[in-house]
Design a protein around this motif. Sequence first.
Motif, PDB file in Angstrom:
ATOM      1  N   GLN A  78       0.816  -1.219   0.000  1.00 18.57           N
ATOM      2  CA  GLN A  78       0.000   0.000   0.000  1.00 18.57           C
ATOM      3  C   GLN A  78       0.853   1.274   0.000  1.00 18.57           C
ATOM      4  OE1 GLN A  78      -3.323  -0.435  -0.552  1.00 18.57           O
ATOM      5  NE2 GLN A  78      -3.219   1.750  -1.048  1.00 18.57           N
ATOM      6  N   PRO A  79       1.955   1.346   0.798  1.00 20.83           N
ATOM      7  CA  PRO A  79       2.767   2.572   0.759  1.00 20.83           C
ATOM      8  C   PRO A  79       3.272   2.888  -0.647  1.00 20.83           C
ATOM      9  CG  PRO A  79       3.401   1.236   2.647  1.00 20.83           C
ATOM     10  CD  PRO A  79       2.431   0.409   1.851  1.00 20.83           C
ATOM     11  N   LEU A  81       1.856   1.995  -3.537  1.00 17.91           N
ATOM     12  CA  LEU A  81       0.735   2.449  -4.365  1.00 17.91           C
ATOM     13  C   LEU A  81       0.369   3.887  -4.013  1.00 17.91           C
ATOM     14  CD1 LEU A  81      -1.556  -0.746  -4.197  1.00 17.91           C
ATOM     15  CD2 LEU A  81       0.104  -0.113  -5.971  1.00 17.91           C
ATOM     16  N   ASP A  82       0.372   4.188  -2.729  1.00 18.67           N
ATOM     17  CA  ASP A  82       0.038   5.555  -2.298  1.00 18.67           C
ATOM     18  C   ASP A  82       1.066   6.552  -2.815  1.00 18.67           C
ATOM     19  OD1 ASP A  82      -2.086   4.480  -0.944  1.00 18.67           O
ATOM     20  OD2 ASP A  82      -1.157   4.621   1.049  1.00 18.67           O
ATOM     21  N   LEU A  83       2.346   6.162  -2.765  1.00 15.61           N
ATOM     22  CA  LEU A  83       3.396   7.085  -3.206  1.00 15.61           C
ATOM     23  C   LEU A  83       3.295   7.338  -4.715  1.00 15.61           C
ATOM     24  CD1 LEU A  83       5.840   8.830  -2.632  1.00 15.61           C
ATOM     25  CD2 LEU A  83       7.292   6.784  -2.828  1.00 15.61           C
ATOM     26  N   ALA A  85       0.634   7.212  -6.589  1.00  8.38           N
ATOM     27  CA  ALA A  85      -0.525   8.081  -6.842  1.00  8.38           C
ATOM     28  C   ALA A  85      -0.214   9.521  -6.430  1.00  8.38           C
ATOM     29  CB  ALA A  85      -1.741   7.557  -6.075  1.00  8.38           C
ATOM     30  N   ARG A  86       0.480   9.659  -5.320  1.00 11.07           N
ATOM     31  CA  ARG A  86       0.824  11.004  -4.829  1.00 11.07           C
ATOM     32  C   ARG A  86       1.761  11.722  -5.797  1.00 11.07           C
ATOM     33  NH1 ARG A  86       0.476  13.077   0.222  1.00 11.07           N
ATOM     34  NH2 ARG A  86       0.039  11.052   1.137  1.00 11.07           N
ATOM     35  N   SER A 285       8.942   3.920   0.889  1.00 13.49           N
ATOM     36  CA  SER A 285       7.725   4.537   0.350  1.00 13.49           C
ATOM     37  C   SER A 285       6.902   5.183   1.451  1.00 13.49           C
ATOM     38  CB  SER A 285       6.876   3.490  -0.375  1.00 13.49           C
ATOM     39  OG  SER A 285       7.598   2.919  -1.440  1.00 13.49           O
ATOM     40  N   ASN A 289       5.886   9.121   1.666  1.00 13.06           N
ATOM     41  CA  ASN A 289       4.479   9.529   1.788  1.00 13.06           C
ATOM     42  C   ASN A 289       4.279  10.470   2.965  1.00 13.06           C
ATOM     43  OD1 ASN A 289       2.879   8.366  -0.297  1.00 13.06           O
ATOM     44  ND2 ASN A 289       3.197   6.349   0.630  1.00 13.06           N
ATOM     45  N   GLU A 293       3.322  14.341   2.546  1.00 13.32           N
ATOM     46  CA  GLU A 293       2.032  14.723   3.131  1.00 13.32           C
ATOM     47  C   GLU A 293       2.213  15.874   4.121  1.00 13.32           C
ATOM     48  OE1 GLU A 293      -1.582  12.057   4.411  1.00 13.32           O
ATOM     49  OE2 GLU A 293      -0.042  11.973   5.962  1.00 13.32           O
TER      50      GLU A 293
END
Length: 407
Positions: A78-79, A81-83, A85-86, A285, A289, A293
Amino acid sequence: MTVWQETASRDLMSLGGRLALLTRGEGSWVWDDEGNRYLDFLGGIAVNCLGHAHPVFIDAVTEQAKTLAHVSNYFATQPQLDLAARLKRLAGTGDSGRVYLANSGTEANETAIKLARLHGAKTGRTTILVVEGAFHGRTMGALSLTPKAAYRDPFEPVLPGVRVVERDVDALDAAFDESVAAIIVEPIQGEAGVVELPEGFLARARRLATENDALLILDEVQTGSGRTGEWFAFQRAGIVPDAVTLAKSIGAGFPLGALVTFGAASELFYPGTHNSTFGGNPLASAVANAVLEYIEDNDVLAHVRAQGQRLRDAVVGLPLVSGTRGAGLLIGITLARPVAAAVREAAHARGLIVNAPTDDVIRIAPAYTIGDEEVSAFASLFEQALVEVDAATASEYEDSETGKVSA
Ligand SMILES: *Cc1c(COP(=O)(O)O)cnc(C)c1O
């Protein structure tokens, strides 16, 4: 020699530069083994964007280490994928963008070189244009894009097909031909001494790349992740590249690099063509993030712009200072004499860390979080260093300042 210096010279590869044995950091300050305190205005060379031991960094490392530190890239996390997208959102790639996560700047640039190869292979083109004074890293591919002889010559032969263009818009026109697969450019050349490109250079590179079916790749390893007061320096120039590389500040001290692609360049890599064991691991990652953030939620980039201006205002008029270059908190302070190394040493002796990328430039790249207190402390220590070096070198350079040739 102290004990640690003896150990360092015996056990570490002899590559120079061990100025002190640093043991601890907090905010913009670091301490050495003798208890001396330094104001860190180099930030690990534009890396420690939240300073040292920032709670956001500590929490992100700790929480993720407790959960999942590393898995092979047979799996997603998940980290990661989040990174991705960010980074797409911050770079403004839209849906068609893609992200590759690496461990360092040079590795991100190696990936960019492979991207250029994949693109060029479609049309039989292999030339990569780079700009004079460029620095793209130390591994063999990235080194081949780095014109500086001292870095490159010991390792010849380097990659063929690299052509160096002057920092000049007309030279750029002349350099583009049928053989060019890509041009790779730093929006501000950090290692060259925080050198800005001529007005219109990036816009022209964008147009020429499009007209010649070549890729425009930006190396934002140093300028990206908010360093210039925008997420990416290309956003200041009002252009959109085909790809951009990141590293340095993106992990605030945790090793991480990235390549972000736009549009059709996102479709060039396919399974089997690239990867890395550590690249995009959940620990790195998660830290990136959390760092990004924090910067976003606290409008830290407005602060970067404001403190950058304060710093520039603070150095104008100091002895030996002839001007400032750069943007945000990537600042080159130009000196009227080629005494940057002496200024760096005098600063260090007073507890201020800066560096001297060239003979007449001092570079600072402090934390994005510096307060007015750090700006004042810097101005005071830096002025003392300048006064000392000014006095020590005045007689030597007297003549050259009046236009005559000095001894
Ligand atoms: C530092 C730097 C690199 C190399 O990054 P590493 O993480 O040291 O490999 C590449 N390009 C630019 C513009 C840099 O400033």
